[in-house]
Enzyme design. Structure first.
Site, PDB file in Angstrom:
ATOM      1  N   GLU A   1      -5.014   2.523   3.294  1.00  0.00           N
ATOM      2  CA  GLU A   1      -4.327   1.239   3.427  1.00  0.00           C
ATOM      3  C   GLU A   1      -5.014   0.533   4.597  1.00  0.00           C
ATOM      4  O   GLU A   1      -4.776   0.876   5.757  1.00  0.00           O
ATOM      5  CB  GLU A   1      -2.848   1.458   3.723  1.00  0.00           C
ATOM      6  CG  GLU A   1      -2.069   0.150   3.761  1.00  0.00           C
ATOM      7  CD  GLU A   1      -0.816   0.200   4.625  1.00  0.00           C
ATOM      8  OE1 GLU A   1       0.058  -0.651   4.440  1.00  0.00           O
ATOM      9  OE2 GLU A   1      -0.725   1.073   5.501  1.00  0.00           O
TER      10      GLU A   1
ATOM     11  N   ASP B   1      -1.746   6.055   5.233  1.00  0.00           N
ATOM     12  CA  ASP B   1      -0.957   4.962   5.796  1.00  0.00           C
ATOM     13  C   ASP B   1      -1.701   4.334   6.983  1.00  0.00           C
ATOM     14  O   ASP B   1      -2.269   5.049   7.811  1.00  0.00           O
ATOM     15  CB  ASP B   1       0.387   5.540   6.271  1.00  0.00           C
ATOM     16  CG  ASP B   1       1.382   4.463   6.651  1.00  0.00           C
ATOM     17  OD1 ASP B   1       1.772   3.688   5.777  1.00  0.00           O
ATOM     18  OD2 ASP B   1       1.772   4.412   7.835  1.00  0.00           O
TER      19      ASP B   1
HETATM   20  C1  GLC Z   1       2.486   1.083   6.086  1.00  0.00           C
HETATM   21  C2  GLC Z   1       3.563   1.312   5.051  1.00  0.00           C
HETATM   22  C3  GLC Z   1       4.792   0.593   5.504  1.00  0.00           C
HETATM   23  C4  GLC Z   1       5.234   1.165   6.828  1.00  0.00           C
HETATM   24  C5  GLC Z   1       4.108   1.110   7.841  1.00  0.00           C
HETATM   25  C6  GLC Z   1       4.388   1.965   9.030  1.00  0.00           C
HETATM   26  O1  GLC Z   1       2.128  -0.243   6.175  1.00  0.00           O
HETATM   27  O2  GLC Z   1       3.114   0.914   3.802  1.00  0.00           O
HETATM   28  O3  GLC Z   1       5.812   0.678   4.559  1.00  0.00           O
HETATM   29  O4  GLC Z   1       6.323   0.463   7.313  1.00  0.00           O
HETATM   30  O5  GLC Z   1       2.905   1.585   7.321  1.00  0.00           O
HETATM   31  O6  GLC Z   1       4.244   3.320   8.705  1.00  0.00           O
END
Ligand code: GLC
Length: 564
Positions: free
Chosen positions: A299, A238
């Site tokens: 991500e 994440d």
């Molecule tokens: C990432 C997740 C998202 C979340 C954020 C904070 O972007 O995909 O859903 O709100 O992180 O953890």
């Protein structure tokens, strides 16, 4: 001209992308990429399926999806033809951000099941040939995490506060320590009763950790080992471009990159710091010390593809989502620019580009591409494009049913973005509506107990979208996904290198590329286009057609001598 950053357009731009090193068509290797060791690891070309756990299947009838629900639907996923699952966080959490606020990263929230249930899920998935990857949230914890509870109870300057980013305010203390803003809206600083502030790049219930603290570093490795020891095949990291912040927490130089996507120069001090790469090198060593090609996908919402590629160097993360394509409109030059820039950047570091069109944070692509019949047609064509490209593909649960973004009523909205934006941004709930499985009215088989109220309301007119309604209907989106995924497995050509096969003048409306003797053509224009000769392996449009209708794609087998 919308030609942007494309490089070297020409009749054939050969070997733009390094392909996995196995397969009969793998005769051409890129000049600037080292040979990959054989055999090719599974993750380089796998089809992953994202399960937003709350919304996939509810096994206990409480209206919220859970691990038991997933276990019950594993045969569906095997039959769909995916290789691996990504489960969003199912750890104990107060659910301020629906699980991305983790109170204990090495447990299962009772709402979703138990560790025993997770072990059963892993074992049953393995029996069906499905790999399982889980979400790791290293940038922040929940405000109910034991460390944060301890930090709040401790005094300013105490060691307990040093695991997070507590600072005094500016001036007389009533101004936050710097100008950083939260991704969810408002200041990124929350004041506590003793006057100090703590940093939260997301909701106040998600305090950011201090990655310069050795206990933070060590604890994350403990979490990775915990799940690796249980047998997971990998992780989704994440906000992988987070973790470290500028050591002096200096003001950001410019506004955040609203309107585009991914962090850029405006947020140079709060994201994408060089120190984060050292962490991924350590994690890579940890993952590599386990048998069985364990992997991690980041991500990485960073605007510059070259910057994204830095996370994918051979000793860092295995994969990183390509959000450039996901953010591109349905437009030939924009899509080709996204494809070329991203694949060129990742291939320079020997990594494949990782394709994704939808996830739990972005508007579902059927809707982004125009909605209704047009959106559905384009989504079919887009799937064929993704599955024909080199590299892994991430599908988001429900896209195989053609689910659109849902317009939810105000009182149903739960995403913290809705409140934090002062009700100006409706947030992400519209792509998180539970999946319809069968039946003619909500909850369409989502909840085991027919009385279960799904945590988000499901549109009453979704009967036609259910798995049951679409199964065995050759015209359905679901059967199209099944056919396309099965064919991707069967075509050895799709492990070959990629060549673009177009003159620049044709690129405005047509995307065309070749993998060995398989050619993929996508018509992004508004009129019919002629089709080169060749055996049709798969078409996104129904019936016979001599050409290529608008918003459609075709996979052809030919030798390429009659390129358009
Ligand atoms: C990432 C997740 C998202 C979340 C954020 C904070 O972007 O995909 O859903 O709100 O992180 O953890």
């Amino acid at each position: 001209m919308r030609r942007g950053s494309r490089d070297a357009p020409g009749h054939v731009v050969s070997s733009v992308v390094a392909a996995p090193s196995t397969g009969p068509a793998d005769q051409q290797s890129s000049d600037d990429v080292a040979e990959q060791p054989a055999p090719t690891p599974w993750w380089r070309s796998a089809v992953f399926y994202e399960i937003y756990v709350r919304s996939f299947a509810d096994g206990n009838g409480d209206g919220v999806g859970d691990l038991r629900g997933i276990r019950q639907r594993l045969p569906y996923l095997r039959d769909l033809g995916v290789d691996a699952l990504w489960l969003t966080p199912f750890y104990p959490s107060p659910m301020a951000d629906h699980g991305y606020d983790v109170a204990d990263p090495r447990e299962v929230d009772p709402l979703f099941g138990s560790l025993e249930e997770f072990d059963l899920l892993l074992a049953e998935a393995a029996e069906l040939g499905l790999r399982v990857t889980v979400d790791i949230v290293p940038n922040h914890t929940s405000d109910r995490h034991a460390w944060f509870v301890e930090a709040l109870a401790a005094s300013p300057g105490s060691p307990a506060r040093d695991r997070y980013l507590f600072r005094d305010g500016q001036g007389d203390g009533s101004e936050p320590p710097n100008n950083w803003v939260s991704t969810f809206g408002g200041s990124a600083w929350q004041r506590v009763p003793d006057g100090q502030y703590y940093l939260h790049l997301f909701a106040p219930e998600q305090p950011d950790l201090n990655w310069r603290h050795p206990e933070v570093v060590a604890d994350a490795e403990r979490t990775l080992s915990f799940w690796l020891d249980r047998g997971v095949d990998g992780f989704r990291i994440d906000v992988a471009h987070g973790l470290f912040k500028d050591e002096q927490l200096r003001d950001n130089p410019g506004p955040p990159s609203t309107g585009t996507f991914g962090v850029g120069a405006g947020e140079a001090h709060s994201w994408n710091q060089p120190e984060v790469h050292g962490i991924y090198r350590q994690w890579r060593r940890l993952l590599d010390s386990y048998p069985g090609d364990r992997m991690a996908v980041g991500e990485i919402w960073v605007a510059d593809p070259e910057d994204v590629a830095r996370y994918l160097r051979p000793d860092e993360l295995h994969l990183g989502f390509n959000f450039h394509l996901a953010m591109a409109p349905w437009d030939g030059p924009a899509m080709r620019a996204a494809l070329v820039a991203s694949t060129a950047a990742t291939s320079r570091v020997g990594a494949p580009a990782t394709w994704v069109l939808s996830n739990h944070d972005i508007v579902r692509h059927v809707t982004r591409y125009g909605g209704g019949e047009v959106g559905l047609r384009r989504a079919r064509a887009a799937l064929m494009m993704l599955l024909a490209l080199p590299g892994p593909v991430y599908l988001y649960a429900g896209e195989e049913l053609g689910l659109p973004q849902v317009e939810l009523p105000d009182d149903a909205l739960q995403d913290p973005i809705w409140e934090r934006s002062g009700h100006t941004d409706r947030g992400r709930d519209g792509c998180r509506v539970p999946l319809p499985w069968d039946g003619s009215q909500p909850p369409f088989g989502f909840s085991a107990d027919a009385g279960g109220q799904p945590w988000l309301p499901m549109p009453a007119d979704w009967a036609g979208y259910t798995v049951a309604a679409q199964t065995a209907d050759p015209a359905s989106m679901l059967e199209f996904y099944r056919r396309a995924l099965a064919l991707r497995r069967e075509l050895p050509e799709l492990s070959g290198s990629l060549e673009w096969t177009l003159e620049p003048a044709q690129e405005d409306e047509l995307l065309s590329f070749r993998r060995g003797s398989v050619q993929c053509l996508v018509n992004l224009g508004t009129g019919d286009l002629p089709r080169p000769a060749g055996q049709v392996l798969l078409a996104s449009f129904p019936g016979q057609h001599d050409g290529l209708p608008p918003d459609s794609a075709v996979w052809l087998r030919n030798r390429g001598e009659s390129a358009l």
